[in-house]
Design an enzyme around this catalytic site. Structure first.
Site, short mmCIF file in Angstrom:
data_model
loop_
_atom_site.label_atom_id
_atom_site.label_comp_id
_atom_site.label_asym_id
_atom_site.label_seq_id
_atom_site.Cartn_x
_atom_site.Cartn_y
_atom_site.Cartn_z
N PHE A 1 0.86 -1.19 0.00
CA PHE A 1 0.00 0.00 0.00
C PHE A 1 0.90 1.25 0.00
O PHE A 1 1.89 1.30 0.74
CB PHE A 1 -0.89 -0.03 1.24
CG PHE A 1 -1.96 1.03 1.23
CD1 PHE A 1 -3.14 0.83 0.54
CD2 PHE A 1 -1.78 2.22 1.92
CE1 PHE A 1 -4.13 1.81 0.54
CE2 PHE A 1 -2.76 3.20 1.91
CZ PHE A 1 -3.94 2.99 1.23
N ASP B 1 0.95 -4.83 8.91
CA ASP B 1 -0.15 -3.90 8.66
C ASP B 1 -1.41 -4.75 8.49
O ASP B 1 -1.51 -5.56 7.57
CB ASP B 1 0.15 -3.08 7.39
CG ASP B 1 -0.93 -2.04 7.09
OD1 ASP B 1 -2.08 -2.22 7.54
OD2 ASP B 1 -0.62 -1.06 6.39
N LYS C 1 -12.15 0.60 8.18
CA LYS C 1 -12.49 -0.44 7.20
C LYS C 1 -13.40 -1.48 7.85
O LYS C 1 -14.52 -1.17 8.20
CB LYS C 1 -11.21 -1.03 6.61
CG LYS C 1 -10.49 0.00 5.74
CD LYS C 1 -9.12 -0.44 5.29
CE LYS C 1 -8.50 0.66 4.43
NZ LYS C 1 -7.05 0.57 4.36
#
Ligand SMILES: *Cc1c(COP(=O)(O)O)cnc(C)c1O
Length: 418
Positions: free
Chosen positions: A131, A203, A229
């Site tokens: 990411f 992560d 999320k």
């Protein structure tokens, strides 16, 4: 499934919903009546109770209680309480997780802190295609700390760790890939890096709330994760950070602020880190956002993450089967692992007209998202997505393609957030 033919029917999916042991979780959310929401991996749905909690926090606790509410309404320990609620679904102890800042900021704290624990080592291993925020922060910290960042393809991570050998300081990886949904072997990679004396930062942006993560069972060192999320904490909800208790004494995170101090209200000039997970705090918590996330975590109360995981694997398998059954020859390719065990809670497809197709679907109330250059991403948040939603979504995709609806000019204009 229908025993007389291999074809999956809509009725089959309705049957799957009636057999779903966690179908009732959907009632814990406020959902728009006519939408099919397949973007819980980007912004989770609104859990019931959050609105009331925020109203009370604003009207009563802020409006009337004012400064007294830090104590009287128990505002001050909200980051710890929210952290404890998250700890319970990621296999950590309650006091090893705290909610604060964003993933980006927490990653910076952990990276510098971890590198300070491995001063004699110089190599950081990460992946190509991580990411962007992880890539940017890894790159900057490596430069700041005089380290070498080695980004490799996912299948080369293990050999890159071995190649770094005794010079391995740190491995930083995203457990479930944000585009493909591919899952790393957390126990295996953690052990491999630690056997060489390295540390690992995971992560968990696409794992927490979607898979049964077992941080302590894996002997994990550090982790960060996302509040907005799969944890449904609301737009821009604060992130969380995990530090294994054995590292509390050696962690020396660089963003020293007064809330991370051992005695914040002694207002001394000399910094002394808090001995607990509180040392990861920097400044004052975004209180309303923290209270929203804390309340959102109630939606996970009594949820068996293994059962939740079974459902999102089944939703993904159903989606893939229906794409094959209904969308053959239309130019879609699967961009996620086909094997549910190695795939997170999402399925990505590629298509050259992906952006316009996603916009046409959103217009119809089927909300997924698009990730450049050509990825259509569909997230299956098991607490509120139904099997029949999968059927209906694929039917919509088929219609959008067959009618050429995606080709309308308004679906090709790029908006700021995709
Ligand atoms: C969403 C996401 C982030 C978000 O970072 P913030 O700084 O909290 O906005 C970070 N990493 C990954 C892998 C993500 O998917």
């Amino acid at each position: 499934m229908n025993a007389h033919s291999a074809k999956i029917t809509r009725a089959d999916t309705i049957e799957m919903d009636s057999a779903d042991p966690i179908a009732h979780l959907r009632d814990r959310f406020e959902l728009p009546a006519n939408d099919i929401y397949l973007d819980g991996n980007s912004l989770g749905a609104l859990p019931l109770g959050v609105m009331e909690r925020l109203e009370k926090a604003v009207k009563k606790e802020w409006g009337q209680g004012l400064i007294r509410s830090w104590n009287d309404a128990d505002w001050y320990p909200a980051p710890q309480r929210a952290g404890a609620a998250i700890a319970r679904i990621i296999g950590a102890d309650d006091d090893e997780v705290i909610v604060c800042d964003s993933i980006s900021v927490n990653l910076f704290k952990l990276l510098v802190g971890a590198l300070r624990m491995r001063k004699d080592r110089k190599i950081i291993v990460s992946e190509i295609g991580n990411f962007p925020t992880d890539v940017y922060i890894n790159t900057e910290v490596a430069e700041m700390m005089g380290c070498e960042l080695r980004c490799v393809m996912p299948e080369e991570v293990e050999s890159a760790i071995d190649a770094a050998g005794e010079d391995l300081a740190l491995v930083q990886l995203t457990h479930v890939h944000y585009k493909s949904g591919r899952i790393y072997d957390m126990p295996g990679i953690t052990k491999r890096a630690q056997d060489l004396g390295g540390l690992v930062i995971w992560d968990l942006a696409h794992s927490a709330g979607a898979l049964p993560v077992q941080l302590n069972e894996c002997n994990a060192d550090f982790a960060v994760g996302c509040g907005y999320k799969y944890l449904n904490g609301g737009p821009g909800a604060p992130a969380f950070v995990f530090v294994a208790r054995r590292h509390f004494d050696d962690m020396n995170q660089p963003l020293r602020g007064w809330h991370g101090h051992a005695e914040p209200f002694s207002f001394t000039q000399e910094y002394k880190p808090h001995p607990t997970i509180d040392q990861m705090l920097t400044g004052t918590a975004s209180q309303l956002a923290t209270l929203a996330l804390e309340t959102a975590m109630e939606a996970f109360k009594d949820v068996d993450m293994t059962v939740l995981r079974q459902k999102n694997m089944a939703l993904g398998d159903l989606f893939i089967a229906l794409v094959e059954q209904e969308l053959g020859g239309m130019g879609f390719e699967l961009a996620s692992p086909k094997d549910a065990e190695t795939r997170g809670s999402q399925v990505s497809l590629t298509h050259e007209n992906g952006y316009a197709i996603v916009q046409a679907l959103i217009e119809r109330g089927v909300v997924g998202d698009f990730r450049a250059p050509d990825i259509l991403r569909f997230g299956f948040a098991a607490p509120y997505v139904r099997y029949v939603d999968i059927w209906d979504s694929v039917a919509h995709i088929r219609e959008v393609m067959e009618t050429g609806e995606w080709d309308r000019p308004e679906f090709k204009e790029r908006r700021a957030v995709t």
